[in-house]
Write an enzyme that holds these catalytic residues in place. Structure first.
Site, PDB file in Angstrom:
ATOM      1  N   ASP A 105      98.193  39.423  78.504  1.00 55.09           N
ATOM      2  CA  ASP A 105      96.812  38.977  78.334  1.00 55.09           C
ATOM      3  C   ASP A 105      95.893  40.193  78.303  1.00 55.09           C
ATOM      4  O   ASP A 105      95.806  40.945  79.275  1.00 55.09           O
ATOM      5  CB  ASP A 105      96.438  38.066  79.505  1.00 55.09           C
ATOM      6  CG  ASP A 105      95.081  37.411  79.353  1.00 55.09           C
ATOM      7  OD1 ASP A 105      94.300  37.849  78.494  1.00 55.09           O
ATOM      8  OD2 ASP A 105      94.795  36.459  80.115  1.00 55.09           O
ATOM      9  N   SER A 184      83.104  40.388  63.891  1.00 50.23           N
ATOM     10  CA  SER A 184      82.780  39.161  63.166  1.00 50.23           C
ATOM     11  C   SER A 184      81.414  39.310  62.511  1.00 50.23           C
ATOM     12  O   SER A 184      80.579  40.097  62.977  1.00 50.23           O
ATOM     13  CB  SER A 184      82.763  37.973  64.138  1.00 50.23           C
ATOM     14  OG  SER A 184      82.169  36.835  63.543  1.00 50.23           O
ATOM     15  N   TYR A 197      80.177  33.890  72.078  1.00 50.76           N
ATOM     16  CA  TYR A 197      81.076  34.491  71.092  1.00 50.76           C
ATOM     17  C   TYR A 197      80.323  35.543  70.270  1.00 50.76           C
ATOM     18  O   TYR A 197      80.795  36.669  70.101  1.00 50.76           O
ATOM     19  CB  TYR A 197      81.635  33.408  70.165  1.00 50.76           C
ATOM     20  CG  TYR A 197      82.427  33.941  68.995  1.00 50.76           C
ATOM     21  CD1 TYR A 197      83.757  34.318  69.144  1.00 50.76           C
ATOM     22  CD2 TYR A 197      81.842  34.078  67.734  1.00 50.76           C
ATOM     23  CE1 TYR A 197      84.488  34.815  68.069  1.00 50.76           C
ATOM     24  CE2 TYR A 197      82.560  34.571  66.660  1.00 50.76           C
ATOM     25  CZ  TYR A 197      83.881  34.931  66.834  1.00 50.76           C
ATOM     26  OH  TYR A 197      84.599  35.431  65.772  1.00 50.76           O
ATOM     27  N   ALA A 198      79.150  35.186  69.769  1.00 47.77           N
ATOM     28  CA  ALA A 198      78.356  36.136  68.986  1.00 47.77           C
ATOM     29  C   ALA A 198      77.977  37.344  69.830  1.00 47.77           C
ATOM     30  O   ALA A 198      77.997  38.486  69.356  1.00 47.77           O
ATOM     31  CB  ALA A 198      77.098  35.447  68.444  1.00 47.77           C
ATOM     32  N   ALA A 199      77.648  37.093  71.097  1.00 43.03           N
ATOM     33  CA  ALA A 199      77.311  38.196  72.001  1.00 43.03           C
ATOM     34  C   ALA A 199      78.489  39.137  72.189  1.00 43.03           C
ATOM     35  O   ALA A 199      78.342  40.359  72.180  1.00 43.03           O
ATOM     36  CB  ALA A 199      76.861  37.639  73.353  1.00 43.03           C
ATOM     37  N   SER A 200      79.678  38.577  72.364  1.00 44.66           N
ATOM     38  CA  SER A 200      80.865  39.411  72.574  1.00 44.66           C
ATOM     39  C   SER A 200      81.170  40.257  71.341  1.00 44.66           C
ATOM     40  O   SER A 200      81.579  41.419  71.449  1.00 44.66           O
ATOM     41  CB  SER A 200      82.072  38.536  72.923  1.00 44.66           C
ATOM     42  OG  SER A 200      82.501  37.755  71.808  1.00 44.66           O
ATOM     43  N   LYS A 201      80.949  39.703  70.153  1.00 44.22           N
ATOM     44  CA  LYS A 201      81.215  40.445  68.925  1.00 44.22           C
ATOM     45  C   LYS A 201      80.149  41.514  68.687  1.00 44.22           C
ATOM     46  O   LYS A 201      80.438  42.602  68.170  1.00 44.22           O
ATOM     47  CB  LYS A 201      81.285  39.487  67.734  1.00 44.22           C
ATOM     48  CG  LYS A 201      82.477  38.529  67.797  1.00 44.22           C
ATOM     49  CD  LYS A 201      83.804  39.268  67.831  1.00 44.22           C
ATOM     50  CE  LYS A 201      84.995  38.337  67.751  1.00 44.22           C
ATOM     51  NZ  LYS A 201      86.280  39.063  67.717  1.00 44.22           N
TER      52      LYS A 201
END
Length: 528
Positions: A105, A184, A197-201
């Site tokens: 992981d 992304s 998700y957008a923040a992580s990308k």
């Protein structure tokens, strides 16, 4: 210092336009020459060692096949051992001379060290690291059952790539290798139902742009921006929403081929499909139009005193913004870890005219404290009009000089998760008041900064998260995002004094910055 910033504010726009007008044609010629040179020069990957995370399916699986066809040696990493074995066997059949699988992981630090150690033990070197592992999000932010359910998205998408890169750097330096990062289009374009998700990308993007400078010229970095790709991660969601495969989705095999070609040509960025770059350009040039279009799509197809709470209110921007609100009679809930400093700010705010001030000491990186901040505020004031997410810590070391990689965790925990956690608990109350969220990000959210890789990443994450949230929460809650430059606060000034021997010439006074923020938020009520 303030006068210099005022002069630059006046001069920079016309100078930039003149510079672009004169230089841009030559820049395009240089780009054309570079494109032609890369087009006829392709890296030979036969015998090179490539480690791919998230290799059990999707983009990671198909990129592995492209490398296998050219004779590369593969180390395949993912959690699903059974799927890895299938990908490994297919890769051997396609031409890879040596393939190993390493289940684990990427969100676990010890596993990331294991991935690198076993690869080096088996192959003796590492040439390409492909950070592809990721998970998606298909829920509006406030619909998380528990806010902690969002944590794995950042843990896997951002920290997974960050941890393994940390351990890979010494080996990639020796081979003068490459890091390939699958981020992304959502790193630039806010995507409803995918705020974290957008923040992580976005965090990945800013982190690796910064790392590209820190590691140059020893290690090359390629950042990939896929659009909607038909993988196991995304397709079921779009089928559920639209009844069939999303019309704009691209096949994963075609996407992988384009990525592999870009890597071979030595591209620094890869947009796939290529029209994504034009959407990003439109977003940068006409952000309001893109915002409006996304809000329309989201709602068409998916579902006398201010009371405000300020985090990081014990000093710096948070303290001085509190004073600006206090002058207008606002009621304040001041949050920070240092209770003694909060008491001083609270007393000053009362003297300046605040109708009511409470202090709540605690740590924004703790979920239970964030819940407490909102609960105490609502219990005392009965409502919440503005939430100002200001708490933050800085970074003053290049990434590979962290004594332990875990030392970087608090930067993301406080800067990103601190704002995310408290916002989650504040949303129901801000909906009732038709309130506003103010986010203190940083100019570094849009540019790389050596010695500030994780800091820049955390601020980029804030920017993309709240841009996305702006769509999800509209029209009930307005969101203002502030991107300060170098501000003379306790957090950064000592560092610049240490480096330059005096106050940094481009720093702006914290009081002037706070006045500008307050003016935008309350007087003009602009979107920023």
């Amino acid at each position: 210092m303030d006068m210099l910033n005022t002069i630059l504010n006046f001069l920079f726009p016309p100078l930039t336009i003149i510079f672009l007008f004169l230089f841009y044609p030559f820049y395009l010629l240089i780009k054309l020459g570079s494109f032609l040179k890369k087009h006829f020069r392709f890296e030979n990957v036969a015998g090179k060692v490539v480690l791919i995370t998230g290799a059990s399916s999707g983009i990671g699986e198909h990129v592995a096949y492209e490398y296998a066809k050219k004779g590369a040696y593969l180390a395949l990493v993912a959690r699903r051992k059974d799927r890895l074995e299938i990908v490994a066997e297919t890769s051997r059949q396609l031409g890879s001379g040596n393939v190993i699988i390493i289940p684990g992981d990427v969100a676990k630090l010890e596993d990331c060290k294991k991935f690198i150690d076993e690869t080096i033990l088996h192959f003796g070197k590492l040439d390409h690291l492909i950070n592809n592992a990721g998970v998606f999000q298909t829920v509006v932010f406030e619909d998380f059952t528990q806010i902690q359910d969002a944590n794995p998205i950042m843990d896997i998408n951002f920290w997974g790539a960050t941890y393994i890169t940390y351990f890979a750097i010494p080996h990639l330096r020796k081979s003068r290798g490459k890091i390939i990062v699958i981020t992304s289009g959502a790193a630039y374009i806010q995507l409803p139902l995918a705020s974290v998700y957008a923040a992580s990308k976005a965090a990945l993007l800013r982190f690796f742009e910064t790392l590209r400078i820190e590691l140059s010229p020893d290690i090359k970095i390629t950042i990939v921006f896929p659009g909607v790709v038909s993988t196991d991660m995304t397709t079921p969601h779009y089928i559920e929403k639209y009844g069939s495969d999303f019309i704009l989705s691209e096949s994963v095999s075609e996407c992988a081929k384009s990525i592999f070609r870009g890597i071979g040509r030595g591209e620094t960025t890869i947009e796939e499909p290529s029209w994504i770059k034009w959407l990003i350009l439109m977003k940068n040039m006409c952000p309001e139009i893109v915002d409006y279009a996304l809000k329309y799509l989201f709602f068409r197809y998916l579902k006398p005193y201010f009371k405000l709470l300020i985090t990081g209110a014990s000093s710096g921007i948070g303290e001085h913004v509190a004073y600006e609100y206090a002058k207008k009679g606002a009621c304040l809930a001041l949050v920070a870890r240092r209770k003694d400093h909060l008491e001083i700010v609270a007393e000053t705010s009362r003297q300046l005219g605040s109708g009511d001030v409470i202090i709540i000491s605690g740590d924004v990186s703790k979920v239970e404290d964030c819940k407490k901040f909102i609960d105490v505020t609502i219990h005392h004031f009965g409502k919440l009009d503005h939430l100002i997410n200001n708490a933050g810590v800085s970074q003053k070391v290049i990434f590979e000089d962290f004594t332990q990689i875990q030392d970087a965790n608090p930067i993301m925990d406080i800067n990103f998760w601190g704002s995310t956690y408290i916002t989650y608990f504040a949303i129901p109350h801000l909906r009732k008041s038709k309130g506003r969220i103010i986010v203190i990000s940083s100019a570094l959210a849009n540019m790389p900064w050596p010695t500030g890789s994780v800091y820049a990443a955390s601020k980029a994450a804030l920017l993309r998260f709240f841009e996305t949230l702006r769509i999800e929460l509209s029209p009930d809650i307005k969101i203002t995002i502030v991107l300060p430059g170098v501000i003379a606060t306790n957090m950064i000034t000592p560092h610049f004094i240490e480096k330059s021997g005096s106050e940094f010439i481009l720093s702006e006074s914290v009081s002037k910055c706070a006045k500008a923020i307050f003016k935008v938020m309350v007087v003009f009520s602009l979107w920023t």
